[in-house]
Design a protein around this motif. Structure first.
Motif, PDB file in Angstrom:
ATOM      1  N   ILE A   1      20.969  -2.347  23.563  1.00 15.95           N
ATOM      2  CA  ILE A   1      19.638  -2.901  23.824  1.00 15.95           C
ATOM      3  C   ILE A   1      18.735  -2.287  22.764  1.00 15.95           C
ATOM      4  O   ILE A   1      18.442  -1.092  22.808  1.00 15.95           O
ATOM      5  N   PRO A   2      18.309  -3.060  21.768  1.00 18.76           N
ATOM      6  CA  PRO A   2      17.627  -2.474  20.617  1.00 18.76           C
ATOM      7  C   PRO A   2      16.146  -2.196  20.872  1.00 18.76           C
ATOM      8  O   PRO A   2      15.404  -3.078  21.316  1.00 18.76           O
ATOM      9  N   SER A   3      15.739  -0.978  20.627  1.00 22.38           N
ATOM     10  CA  SER A   3      14.305  -0.672  20.682  1.00 22.38           C
ATOM     11  C   SER A   3      13.586  -1.400  19.547  1.00 22.38           C
ATOM     12  O   SER A   3      14.200  -1.833  18.570  1.00 22.38           O
ATOM     13  N   ILE A   4      12.285  -1.541  19.693  1.00 23.68           N
ATOM     14  CA  ILE A   4      11.455  -2.115  18.632  1.00 23.68           C
ATOM     15  C   ILE A   4      10.801  -0.961  17.881  1.00 23.68           C
ATOM     16  O   ILE A   4       9.984  -0.226  18.435  1.00 23.68           O
TER      17      ILE A   4
ATOM     18  N   THR B   1      11.427  -6.556  28.585  1.00 16.22           N
ATOM     19  CA  THR B   1      12.661  -6.698  29.358  1.00 16.22           C
ATOM     20  C   THR B   1      13.897  -6.656  28.467  1.00 16.22           C
ATOM     21  O   THR B   1      14.939  -6.120  28.853  1.00 16.22           O
ATOM     22  N   TRP B   2      13.784  -7.191  27.251  1.00 11.94           N
ATOM     23  CA  TRP B   2      14.926  -7.297  26.352  1.00 11.94           C
ATOM     24  C   TRP B   2      15.062  -6.111  25.397  1.00 11.94           C
ATOM     25  O   TRP B   2      16.074  -5.988  24.700  1.00 11.94           O
ATOM     26  N   HIS B   3      14.057  -5.253  25.321  1.00 14.22           N
ATOM     27  CA  HIS B   3      14.090  -4.149  24.355  1.00 14.22           C
ATOM     28  C   HIS B   3      13.862  -2.776  24.996  1.00 14.22           C
ATOM     29  O   HIS B   3      14.314  -1.771  24.457  1.00 14.22           O
TER      30      HIS B   3
ATOM     31  N   TYR C   1       9.902   0.295  29.341  1.00 19.80           N
ATOM     32  CA  TYR C   1       9.986  -0.503  30.561  1.00 19.80           C
ATOM     33  C   TYR C   1      11.447  -0.556  30.990  1.00 19.80           C
ATOM     34  O   TYR C   1      12.328  -0.900  30.198  1.00 19.80           O
ATOM     35  N   CYS C   2      11.699  -0.200  32.239  1.00 19.89           N
ATOM     36  CA  CYS C   2      13.049  -0.275  32.801  1.00 19.89           C
ATOM     37  C   CYS C   2      13.096  -1.436  33.786  1.00 19.89           C
ATOM     38  O   CYS C   2      12.499  -1.346  34.872  1.00 19.89           O
ATOM     39  N   PRO C   3      13.793  -2.530  33.456  1.00 18.90           N
ATOM     40  CA  PRO C   3      13.853  -3.660  34.385  1.00 18.90           C
ATOM     41  C   PRO C   3      14.509  -3.307  35.720  1.00 18.90           C
ATOM     42  O   PRO C   3      14.129  -3.852  36.760  1.00 18.90           O
ATOM     43  N   LEU C   4      15.499  -2.415  35.702  1.00 14.71           N
ATOM     44  CA  LEU C   4      16.212  -2.102  36.935  1.00 14.71           C
ATOM     45  C   LEU C   4      15.342  -1.342  37.930  1.00 14.71           C
ATOM     46  O   LEU C   4      15.619  -1.345  39.133  1.00 14.71           O
TER      47      LEU C   4
ATOM     48  N   GLU D   1       6.836  17.802  16.245  1.00 13.56           N
ATOM     49  CA  GLU D   1       7.527  16.847  15.384  1.00 13.56           C
ATOM     50  C   GLU D   1       7.550  15.468  16.026  1.00 13.56           C
ATOM     51  O   GLU D   1       7.815  15.324  17.225  1.00 13.56           O
ATOM     52  N   THR D   2       7.263  14.457  15.219  1.00  6.52           N
ATOM     53  CA  THR D   2       7.274  13.087  15.707  1.00  6.52           C
ATOM     54  C   THR D   2       8.675  12.510  15.603  1.00  6.52           C
ATOM     55  O   THR D   2       9.339  12.657  14.580  1.00  6.52           O
ATOM     56  N   THR D   3       9.113  11.859  16.670  1.00  3.25           N
ATOM     57  CA  THR D   3      10.423  11.219  16.664  1.00  3.25           C
ATOM     58  C   THR D   3      10.285   9.817  17.228  1.00  3.25           C
ATOM     59  O   THR D   3       9.180   9.371  17.572  1.00  3.25           O
ATOM     60  N   THR D   4      11.372   9.090  17.293  1.00  4.77           N
ATOM     61  CA  THR D   4      11.402   7.804  17.969  1.00  4.77           C
ATOM     62  C   THR D   4      12.449   7.862  19.071  1.00  4.77           C
ATOM     63  O   THR D   4      13.355   8.708  19.048  1.00  4.77           O
ATOM     64  N   PHE D   5      12.297   6.968  20.033  1.00  5.04           N
ATOM     65  CA  PHE D   5      13.210   6.928  21.172  1.00  5.04           C
ATOM     66  C   PHE D   5      13.993   5.625  21.167  1.00  5.04           C
ATOM     67  O   PHE D   5      13.507   4.581  20.750  1.00  5.04           O
ATOM     68  N   LYS D   6      15.231   5.722  21.640  1.00  7.42           N
ATOM     69  CA  LYS D   6      16.151   4.595  21.672  1.00  7.42           C
ATOM     70  C   LYS D   6      16.762   4.486  23.065  1.00  7.42           C
ATOM     71  O   LYS D   6      16.662   5.397  23.886  1.00  7.42           O
ATOM     72  N   VAL D   7      17.456   3.363  23.293  1.00  2.23           N
ATOM     73  CA  VAL D   7      18.115   3.113  24.574  1.00  2.23           C
ATOM     74  C   VAL D   7      19.549   3.633  24.501  1.00  2.23           C
ATOM     75  O   VAL D   7      20.341   3.185  23.673  1.00  2.23           O
ATOM     76  N   SER D   8      19.889   4.572  25.370  1.00  2.00           N
ATOM     77  CA  SER D   8      21.205   5.224  25.301  1.00  2.00           C
ATOM     78  C   SER D   8      22.330   4.358  25.853  1.00  2.00           C
ATOM     79  O   SER D   8      23.500   4.600  25.547  1.00  2.00           O
TER      80      SER D   8
END
Length: 400
Positions: A84-87, A125-127, A143-146, A160-167
């Motif tokens: 599920i790709p983050s934006i 919902t998709w990202h 946003y977590c649809p579940l 430090e600035t980072t980005t977050f992804k869907v595991s």
């Protein structure tokens, strides 16, 4: 198709489509508050240029601190990491140019230092994660649809600035994020690293809430809206979790904390506070009353409900969802004055002390306090099972 099969199919679809990189033609830009490529690239580089072991690869690594959750309860939701790709490079449109949202569709509304953006649920919902900047603040809007839960965080860790992804992992059916700096694992509903090198680190959360599109655009006509030009090909009007919000249906997995039988598992609640100060107010009760005051320690909080938002987890086409209304949470006091509120027939709110009229966004629109704003309070508009799993000591305010 039962709920489990639907969700498995949705996960597989997300993974297949994750490889696609087509962008619908839609005028959009990244405005002055954009996330740069350099920022995303740098977010994956730890101090000193060395990465610690990855909790994505091996959550049992003995070099990690003791995890905050039982690893047996960390379950695969279907898609792999980034399936599920983050934006990461979000594009935006002015409110005035958006003609593809229906009036009652849900959007996440986020305001920082007087600047506001909307993140439509049909895209979220998709990202599930958007790495963005607002008013110069690096944020992760999630946003977590579940769990039907929208949460926003500052994406800065120890300076430090980072980005977050869907595991691709779930804990108590909740989205588990990972940071690109260390690949530690973070349940969305705690904002706390729970497995990996950063275990125990807490993100700074920012009040965010879902409202109807008409409600948003009338209050924020000069705001910007996340565009459908995401770099991915998705049916952004479609809900892949049809019927998921049936109050009597089951979550995807059994809950690590067991069932709290005070409400049906998927009854909607609005939760505020944490630990022994946590309070959940049934959305049914809030819809009936319009207003509910609650005490959080020494603070008084007021919760509001107004019609104007549909469920994104009901029908196949999101705009066709059932009406559920919008909620908001604020400190019930202004400087030097304690206020008590009631909902008016037109969906606005009035305080008993001055008779001033307030809108859903906590702004006094008329009366002696016109122009004043209430202080927004972090709240979760979510399902009962999710709130009770993460706040097991919660009080519950519900209809008898």
């Amino acid at each position: 198709m039962n709920a489990t099969a639907r969700l498995a199919a949705a996960g597989a679809l997300s993974f297949v489509l994750g490889a696609c990189a087509t962008t619908p033609g839609e005028p959009a830009d990244r405005d002055e508050d954009r996330t740069s490529k350099a920022e995303v690239d740098d977010a994956g580089t730890a101090t000193g240029g060395e990465k610690p072991p990855s909790a994505l690869d091996d959550p049992t690594n003995p070099d990690f601190p003791e995890p905050l959750i039982d690893l047996d309860d960390l379950l695969s939701g279907g898609p792999p990491p980034d399936g599920i790709p983050s934006i990461d490079y979000p594009l935006f449109q002015p409110v005035s140019e958006v003609n593809w949202l229906e009036d009652d569709e849900p959007v996440l509304s986020l305001t920082i230092n007087g600047k506001t953006k909307a993140y439509p649920i049909r895209i979220m919902t998709w990202h599930e994660i958007v790495n963005d900047r607002l008013a110069g603040v690096p944020v992760a809007v999630t946003y977590c649809p579940l769990c039907n839960s929208g949460v926003a965080f500052e994406r800065t860790i120890a300076g430090e600035t980072t980005t977050f992804k869907v595991s691709g992992k779930l804990y108590a059916d909740n989205l588990v994020m990972y940071d690109r700096l260390t690949e530690s694992l973070w349940p969305q509903l705690t904002g706390r690293a729970s497995v990996g090198a950063l275990t125990g680190t807490q993100l700074e959360s920012i009040p965010v809430g879902a409202v109807g599109w008409r409600q948003f655009r009338e209050e924020h006509p000069d705001a910007r809206v996340l565009s459908r030009s995401t770099g991915h090909d998705r049916e952004y009007v479609t809900n892949p979790y049809v019927g998921y919000d049936d109050p009597d249906s089951e979550p995807l997995f059994a809950l690590p904390t067991g069932r709290d039988a005070r409400l049906p598992l998927k009854a909607r609640v609005v939760g505020v506070g944490e630990g022994k100060n946590a309070v959940a107010v049934s959305r049914d009760l809030l819809a009936d009353r319009g207003v509910q005051h609650v005490a959080l320690g020494q603070e008084r909080v007021v919760l509001w409900h107004a019609p104007g938002q549909v469920s994104a987890l009901d029908t196949q086409q999101i705009p066709d969802g059932a009406e559920i209304g919008s909620v908001a949470a604020f400190l019930a006091d202004t400087p030097g004055r304690a206020l008590n509120f009631e909902r008016a027939d037109d969906g606005t709110f009035r305080d008993a002390q001055t008779g001033s009229v307030w809108n859903l966004f906590g702004r006094a629109t008329s009366g002696p306090l016109a122009g004043e704003r209430l202080t927004a309070v972090e709240h979760l508009d979510t399902f009962w099972f999710a709130w009770a799993a993460f706040q097991p000591e919660t009080r519950l305010v519900a209809n008898p």
